[in-house]
Design a protein around this motif. Structure first.
Motif, short mmCIF file in Angstrom:
data_model
loop_
_atom_site.label_atom_id
_atom_site.label_comp_id
_atom_site.label_asym_id
_atom_site.label_seq_id
_atom_site.Cartn_x
_atom_site.Cartn_y
_atom_site.Cartn_z
N ASN A 231 17.17 49.49 27.60
CA ASN A 231 16.82 48.55 26.51
C ASN A 231 15.94 47.61 26.66
O ASN A 231 14.99 47.95 27.49
CB ASN A 231 18.22 47.70 25.80
CG ASN A 231 18.59 47.12 26.89
OD1 ASN A 231 18.11 46.30 27.54
ND2 ASN A 231 20.16 47.17 27.06
N GLU A 232 15.48 46.73 25.57
CA GLU A 232 14.27 45.81 25.71
C GLU A 232 14.70 44.71 26.80
O GLU A 232 13.87 43.79 26.74
CB GLU A 232 14.16 45.19 24.33
CG GLU A 232 15.63 44.24 23.87
CD GLU A 232 15.20 43.84 22.36
OE1 GLU A 232 14.80 42.91 22.19
OE2 GLU A 232 15.78 44.25 21.56
N TYR A 233 15.83 44.73 27.42
CA TYR A 233 16.26 43.85 28.51
C TYR A 233 15.87 44.53 29.78
O TYR A 233 15.82 43.83 30.96
CB TYR A 233 17.44 43.09 28.42
CG TYR A 233 17.44 42.32 26.91
CD1 TYR A 233 16.88 40.98 27.05
CD2 TYR A 233 17.85 42.81 25.89
CE1 TYR A 233 16.91 40.17 25.80
CE2 TYR A 233 18.20 41.96 24.85
CZ TYR A 233 17.39 40.99 24.78
OH TYR A 233 17.39 40.11 23.30
N ILE A 250 10.89 46.99 31.62
CA ILE A 250 11.46 47.76 30.53
C ILE A 250 10.63 49.18 30.18
O ILE A 250 9.65 49.36 31.02
CB ILE A 250 11.03 47.14 29.31
CG1 ILE A 250 11.52 45.80 29.08
CG2 ILE A 250 11.22 47.91 27.94
CD1 ILE A 250 10.90 44.80 28.28
N THR A 292 4.59 45.94 29.70
CA THR A 292 5.47 45.84 28.85
C THR A 292 6.36 44.73 29.15
O THR A 292 7.52 44.42 29.03
CB THR A 292 6.49 47.04 28.94
OG1 THR A 292 5.78 48.21 29.13
CG2 THR A 292 7.33 47.13 27.66
N CYS A 294 7.59 40.96 27.73
CA CYS A 294 7.98 40.24 26.22
C CYS A 294 7.60 38.57 26.42
O CYS A 294 8.17 38.18 27.25
CB CYS A 294 9.51 40.61 25.79
SG CYS A 294 9.82 39.92 24.37
N ARG A 297 10.21 36.32 21.57
CA ARG A 297 11.37 36.93 20.98
C ARG A 297 11.17 36.77 19.64
O ARG A 297 11.45 37.66 18.64
CB ARG A 297 12.73 36.50 21.55
CG ARG A 297 13.03 37.15 22.66
CD ARG A 297 13.53 38.48 23.07
NE ARG A 297 13.30 38.96 24.21
CZ ARG A 297 13.30 40.49 24.65
NH1 ARG A 297 13.54 41.25 23.88
NH2 ARG A 297 13.17 40.87 25.95
N VAL A 302 4.86 41.54 22.60
CA VAL A 302 4.91 42.39 23.65
C VAL A 302 3.46 42.52 24.19
O VAL A 302 2.51 42.89 23.23
CB VAL A 302 5.70 43.43 23.66
CG1 VAL A 302 5.80 44.42 24.98
CG2 VAL A 302 7.02 43.31 23.35
N SER A 318 8.57 53.21 25.62
CA SER A 318 9.30 51.60 25.69
C SER A 318 9.29 50.88 24.41
O SER A 318 10.37 50.20 24.39
CB SER A 318 8.39 51.02 26.90
OG SER A 318 8.30 51.59 27.97
N LYS A 321 12.31 50.86 22.52
CA LYS A 321 13.52 50.27 23.28
C LYS A 321 13.71 49.13 22.28
O LYS A 321 14.98 48.25 22.42
CB LYS A 321 13.50 49.84 24.39
CG LYS A 321 13.10 50.95 25.55
CD LYS A 321 14.19 51.99 25.63
CE LYS A 321 13.74 52.97 26.73
NZ LYS A 321 14.68 54.13 26.77
N PHE A 322 12.59 48.56 21.73
CA PHE A 322 12.76 47.21 20.61
C PHE A 322 13.31 47.61 19.33
O PHE A 322 13.19 48.63 18.79
CB PHE A 322 11.60 46.58 20.78
CG PHE A 322 11.32 46.05 21.86
CD1 PHE A 322 11.31 44.80 22.46
CD2 PHE A 322 10.41 46.69 22.90
CE1 PHE A 322 10.94 44.26 23.61
CE2 PHE A 322 9.98 46.51 24.10
CZ PHE A 322 10.14 45.07 24.63
#
Length: 425
Positions: A231-233, A250, A292, A294, A297, A302, A318, A321-322
């Motif tokens: 995922n985004e993490y 990511i 990638t 971030c 938030r 990104v 990628s 994923k967000f």
């Protein structure tokens, strides 16, 4: 020289180059008693993933209480981040001192018409610094190619091959086989070679060179990496005996990069004390600035240094994923890249597009880039030369729940990242 003078000297060291050879950097390092041969070197090449794999290996070794130097390029924030020891960048004082010491010898070589380039000098500084620090390991990332890259001057190393794809075809060759042959030039006699799962042409070439050099060859299959979550993490995955491995980088491709690192680390366990839990902790802590990454938030921002078709395909995956409403794309590209296919890929992601120019002599004229985009897209496009104004425009266009993505070149991201962080702070 002080630090600023040292950086200016290096960045202005534009030597006219003929055929690429390693003769000049070897002549320089000979003066300093071949520091590269006093180090246990893990040598990393490939088209994409070098920085990530270097960070994974370095992090795992540090967690196991080994002292590790890491050399990567290009830099994102400042030139010192290319030379690290135990996650700490070389100090301005040490950088200036070493650069001054090396400069004296470089200027003597100039008189003999032995001209050492800026990148060769920087590589030499890294080798000298690492040897004097008496490190357990040096993780060296190839700048371009491998065979005649400035890093490729050691007698022995552990060669590591990340994903090989078509890039720098005008220099390295116009086929995967030719590019693999150039990159395979880092393989030394009686080495243990480690590789990402390659396309068949690249894999066969690496195996052929390994055999020529009486070296073993190890790789893995994609299906050996069981991705539990992505995922985004970051990612969680299983690979061989390693279970529930977590990484903060990511994209699925980063799990495969981490698996490559694990193969190398597992090999090192034969001669070095490396605990599996500490290896996993080192992978989890690994970072790779500008890939990638971030930065915020809210708003979701990104940045990614993707700059060739292979890496653009990676960012395409990628981004999924967000969670976001619309994607505002900030973009530019160097003129020696595969424009047509890259633009077609990246255009699909965007709802609105902001173009700018890269601070490089290889920049693509913004008017030309705009024309190229308009041939394939009916989306709203804003062409803004000034990078600060371009960043402002992406922020202005992004509504609540939208995502801003900047990509196209590490040289671009170097500037964009700095501008964005200054705004956020």
């Amino acid at each position: 020289m002080d630090y600023k003078e040292a950086v200016a000297w290096l960045e202005n060291r534009n030597i006219p180059l003929g055929e690429f050879t390693l003769d000049n950097i070897k002549a320089l390092l000979e003066i300093f008693n071949k520091p590269q041969d006093k180090l246990k070197i893990i040598h990393i090449t490939g088209t994409n993933g070098k920085g990530s794999v270097a960070s994974f290996i370095t992090g795992a070794l540090i967690e196991n209480n080994y002292s590790v130097g890491k050399f990567t390029s290009p830099y994102i924030t400042n030139i010192r981040e290319e030379i690290e020891v135990n996650r700490e960048v070389i100090s301005e004082e040490d950088f200036a001192k070493l650069a001054s010491e090396v400069r004296k010898e470089v200027e003597e070589l100039d008189k003999k018409e032995i001209f050492v380039s800026g990148f060769e000098i920087l590589t030499s500084i890294a080798y000298i610094y690492f040897a004097r620090e008496n490190l357990d390991f040096a993780v060296m990332e190839v700048g371009m190619g491998g065979r005649v890259d400035a890093t490729n001057v050691m007698k022995k190393s552990i060669p590591v091959f990340c994903h090989i794809a078509l890039d720098h075809a005008n220099i390295l060759g116009d086929s995967l086989e030719k590019i693999a042959r150039e990159k395979g030039g880092i393989i030394k006699e009686n080495s243990h070679v480690f590789s990402y799962p390659q396309a068949e042409e690249a894999k066969e070439e690496l195996k052929k060179i390994s055999k020529e050099k009486s070296s073993s060859f190890s790789d893995f299959e994609f299906d050996e990496v069981e991705i539990i979550s992505s995922n985004e993490y970051g990612n969680k995955f299983n690979f061989r005996t390693y279970k529930d491995v977590e990484i903060s980088l990511i994209g699925d491709h980063q799990a495969y990069n981490a698996a490559l690192a694990l193969m190398v680390l597992e090999y090192l366990r034969k001669d070095y004390k490396l605990g599996p839990d500490k290896i996993k902790e080192g992978l989890k802590r690994a970072e790779n600035i500008g890939r990638t990454e971030c930065l915020s938030r809210d708003p979701l921002i990104v940045v990614d240094g993707s700059h060739n078709l292979d890496s653009i395909e990676g960012i395409e995956k990628s981004v999924k994923k967000f969670t976001y409403n619309k994607l505002i794309l900030g973009f530019s590209l160097l003129k020696d890249k595969d424009h047509k296919h890259i633009l077609e890929k990246i255009e699909r992601l965007a709802d609105k597009i902001v173009l700018t120019e890269i601070d490089s002599d290889r920049f693509t004229d913004i008017d030309l880039l705009e024309k190229e985009f308009k041939k394939i897209s009916n989306k709203e496009i804003f062409a803004i030369k000034d990078r600060k104004e371009a960043v402002e425009k992406t922020l202005e266009l992004a509504g609540e729940g939208d995502m801003i993505l900047w990509c196209g070149s590490l040289y671009l991201i170097k500037d964009i990242r700095k501008i964005i962080l200054e705004k956020l702070n």
